[in-house]
Scaffold this active site. Sequence first.
Site, PDB file in Angstrom:
ATOM      1  N   CYS A   1       0.818  -1.215   0.000  1.00 36.31           N
ATOM      2  CA  CYS A   1       0.000   0.000   0.000  1.00 36.31           C
ATOM      3  C   CYS A   1       0.850   1.263   0.000  1.00 36.31           C
ATOM      4  O   CYS A   1       0.331   2.363  -0.181  1.00 36.31           O
ATOM      5  CB  CYS A   1      -0.938   0.008   1.205  1.00 36.31           C
ATOM      6  SG  CYS A   1      -0.071  -0.009   2.784  1.00 36.31           S
ATOM      7  N   GLN A   2       2.151   1.128   0.191  1.00 37.53           N
ATOM      8  CA  GLN A   2       3.026   2.302   0.267  1.00 37.53           C
ATOM      9  C   GLN A   2       2.884   3.259  -0.921  1.00 37.53           C
ATOM     10  O   GLN A   2       2.902   4.476  -0.727  1.00 37.53           O
ATOM     11  CB  GLN A   2       4.505   1.892   0.405  1.00 37.53           C
ATOM     12  CG  GLN A   2       4.823   1.102   1.650  1.00 37.53           C
ATOM     13  CD  GLN A   2       4.713  -0.391   1.444  1.00 37.53           C
ATOM     14  OE1 GLN A   2       3.949  -0.869   0.607  1.00 37.53           O
ATOM     15  NE2 GLN A   2       5.465  -1.156   2.225  1.00 37.53           N
TER      16      GLN A   2
END
Length: 171
Positions: free
Chosen positions: A136-137
């Site tokens: 998700c970064q």
Amino acid sequence: MKNYNMEKEHSTEKEHSMEKEHSMEKEHSMEKEHSTEKEHSTEKEYFLEKVHEKFKDNRDVISLFSGAMGLDIGLEKAGLNIVIGQDFEPTCVETMKANGHKVLEGDIREIKPETLLEFTGLCVGEPFMICGGPPCQPFSTAGKRLGINDPRGSLFMDFIRMIDYIRPRFL
């Protein structure tokens, strides 16, 4: 004059009847095409329904982007069976192995869904669930928010690729 009008009316009725018949044939043809498309869609749904019915008591889960298996541990405590975990990060793979889990190490972009199923002994439609946490970064406010321009930003598509092929009952 009267005969001419009657012939004209008769001719117009005949043309109208032919147009109506042609229109009905066209409509029937379109319905048949739509029905065929619907049958194919229905056949696929029917197949999956039958497969899922066959394996309704199966609680086997495939975990992708497993990390240290936090999600997986929760699912196991809920009564599900994690048959395999997958991750790219060597320390995560070591952790999974140290905790006695079956692991498929590697880049998900290079793993074929057929290979994953073969490794687990499951078949299409059999897994109860595919779970996972794609990175998700690339989308996080704490990160640079590069989205799909970050190499990790498109990995969710490989998660979808696995789901699309394997066809679990739940995600």
